[in-house]
Design an enzyme around this catalytic site. Structure first.
Site, PDB file in Angstrom:
ATOM      1  N   HIS A  94       0.828  -1.219   0.000  1.00 22.76           N
ATOM      2  CA  HIS A  94       0.000   0.000   0.000  1.00 22.76           C
ATOM      3  C   HIS A  94       0.859   1.265   0.000  1.00 22.76           C
ATOM      4  CE1 HIS A  94      -3.767  -2.221   0.583  1.00 22.76           C
ATOM      5  NE2 HIS A  94      -3.106  -2.962   1.459  1.00 22.76           N
ATOM      6  N   ASN A 121     -10.399  -2.960   1.655  1.00 24.68           N
ATOM      7  CA  ASN A 121     -10.009  -2.896   0.249  1.00 24.68           C
ATOM      8  C   ASN A 121     -11.218  -2.572  -0.613  1.00 24.68           C
ATOM      9  OD1 ASN A 121      -7.195  -3.539   0.408  1.00 24.68           O
ATOM     10  ND2 ASN A 121      -7.686  -5.698   0.668  1.00 24.68           N
ATOM     11  N   TYR A 160      -0.006  -4.222  11.571  1.00 23.76           N
ATOM     12  CA  TYR A 160      -0.140  -2.839  11.120  1.00 23.76           C
ATOM     13  C   TYR A 160       0.509  -1.862  12.096  1.00 23.76           C
ATOM     14  CZ  TYR A 160      -2.951  -3.549   6.960  1.00 23.76           C
ATOM     15  OH  TYR A 160      -3.362  -3.877   5.703  1.00 23.76           O
TER      16      TYR A 160
END
Length: 489
Positions: free
Chosen positions: A60, A133, A343
């Site tokens: 990303h 997404n 993350y």
């Protein structure tokens, strides 16, 4: 908390605020002599320039973003006690970052790749991040496979290029990817713009109400601009002529007051129905059919303000699916469980341990109160407050109110596969998706897949890849096999 306005008028200064006498000429030992190390203005500029970039995201990396508002349009208090979802008409500030998955920071926008749809809600109970997404499913169902999957999408360590062998070898050996690959190589694989695509939470999440009842939920963001896509030929042309097409389109639309919006829907499953549902409801490679759990409209998302600085607000923005608020929590989805750690860990490495202090990341509707101190870029915000709990000096205290409700577990620890359900096939939903397509859509899907599979160097890899689609649908496999053979000679 607001930023002080940046003063642009007055003398140019160093980072420490001292005026700069000459910004055109370095200090030298005489006319034409070597540059002096005492020219601190020069050294400061060069040192800062060398550090203007932080490591790009491993995935990303290529992104665009904008601020907006979420407006609740339906009473959902029977399912969740989340404060920002408590009252019809209530508005919450948001920040949405779109991204491609595989490309690096300098890659083109118009490519065949899933799009990240990472949404931050600045709620009164802290930030809630929904990291999804533009597809409702994903390639794998367990986070332990994620590094391997991404390695196949990125540059090969020997050749320095993305290799078809790596991509199709992994997908062929991972039948669970068949559904998402069918999505990716269909018409929606290359959105025309970021405004003309849907977003999905993709994972299953927990909602819990004031009575402690649990519901499993999936999020859908349906574009109000309508779905628009590019063919492979159109995308190839656009990517070469205007690599920044999607970012530019989003920025210019908002500048013109043409604010993009999405209708927000949820699918809701009572917790008691999960164990005996016909397939694992926490499997990220599958959708919940709408006839089983019809989408319920709950709100509207609008983007209406551009970032003032792309680096500060888009590149340094951080999102973590572990950022929950009271009334919302995780599910046993094994991909989600891995992302809860990964993350935040990525952001601590990439941006720094105090990344949450940056304006784009810190809470906007409340104030963070922690005992964390020091570290890179710490701003001294806590002043003389004590940094431990409990304390007798009026420090922050625990609430004794969990954000989400407990779920029952049983059995021995171990590296278990997810619990089996009656229809836990890797191929059923891919076949269903194929059969929903028109003849023209099927033809384009076959052409897109065949063009990529034909690039692999080994017949065995190509045959295994085709066989996964054959198991999804006989016609799908037969047509794809013929198309690949024609291209491979």
């Amino acid at each position: 908390m607001t930023q002080e306005a940046y003063v642009t008028q007055g003398p140019l200064t160093t980072e420490a605020g001292a005026p700069v006498a000459d910004n055109q000429n370095s200090e030298t030992a005489g006319v034409g002599g070597p540059v002096l190390i005492q020219d601190q203005s020069l050294l400061e500029k060069l040192a800062h320039f060398n550090r203007e970039r932080i490591p790009e995201r491993v995935v990303h990396a290529r992104g665009a973003g904008a601020y907006g508002t979420f407006t609740l349009t339906r009473d959902v208090s029977r399912w969740t006690r989340a404060a920002f979802l408590s009252e019809v008409g209530k508005q919450t500030e948001t920040f949405l970052r779109f991204s491609t998955v595989a490309g690096n920071l300098g890659s083109a926008d118009a490519v065949r790749d899933p799009r990240g749809f990472a949404l931050k809600f600045y709620t009164e109970d802290g930030n809630y991040d929904l990291v999804g997404n533009n597809t409702p499913v994903f390639f794998i169902k367990d986070a332990i496979k994620f590094p391997d999957f991404i390695h196949t999408q990125k540059r090969d360590p020997y050749t320095g290029s993305q290799e078809a062998d790596n991509v199709w070898d992994f997908w062929g050996l991972s039948p669970e990817s068949t559904h998402q690959v069918t999505w990716l190589f269909g018409d929606r694989g290359i959105p025309a713009t970021l405004r003309h695509m849907n977003g999905y939470g993709s994972h299953t999440y927990q909602w819990n109400n004031a009575a402690g009842e649990i519901f499993w939920v999936k999020y859908h963001f349906k574009t109000d601009q309508g779905i628009k896509n590019l063919t492979q030929e159109e995308a190839n042309k656009l990517a070469g002529e205007d690599p920044d097409s999607h970012q530019r389109d989003l920025r210019q639309a908002i500048e013109a007051g043409d604010f993009p919006s999405w209708t927000v829907q949820v699918q809701i499953m009572p917790a008691a129905e999960a164990a005996n549902y016909r397939f694992n409801p926490f499997d990220l490679t599958k959708v919940w059919p709408h006839e089983d759990y019809p989408p319920i409209e709950i709100g509207k998302l609008e983007l209406n303000r551009n970032p003032e600085n792309v680096f500060a607000e888009v590149e340094q923005s951080i999102f973590s699916p572990a950022h929950f608020v009271p009334g919302i929590g995780p599910s046993p989805d094994k991909m989600l469980q891995g992302r809860l750690f990964a993350y935040g860990d990525a952001h601590r490495y990439r941006v720094g341990i105090n990344a949450d202090h940056l304006p784009v990341n810190r809470p906007h509707a409340t104030e963070a109160r922690t005992n964390s101190r020091d570290g890179f870029l710490y701003d001294g915000r806590h002043k003389g407050a004590k940094n431990y709990e409990p304390n007798s000096f009026g420090g922050p205290f625990q609430t004794d109110k969990p954000l989400w409700s407990a779920t029952a577990v049983s059995g021995a620890t171990g590296t278990h596969e997810a619990p089996g359900h009656a229809e836990d096939s890797d191929f059923v939903q891919a076949g269903n998706l194929y059969r929903l397509m028109s003849e023209d859509e099927k033809s384009r899907l076959i052409e897109n897949l065949a063009g990529f599979i034909a690039k692999v160097s080994r017949d065995g890899i190509a045959e295994r890849a085709v066989n996964n689609f054959r198991q999804a649908d006989g016609d799908f496999g037969k047509r794809l096999e013929a198309a690949v053979q024609a291209l491979r000679g």
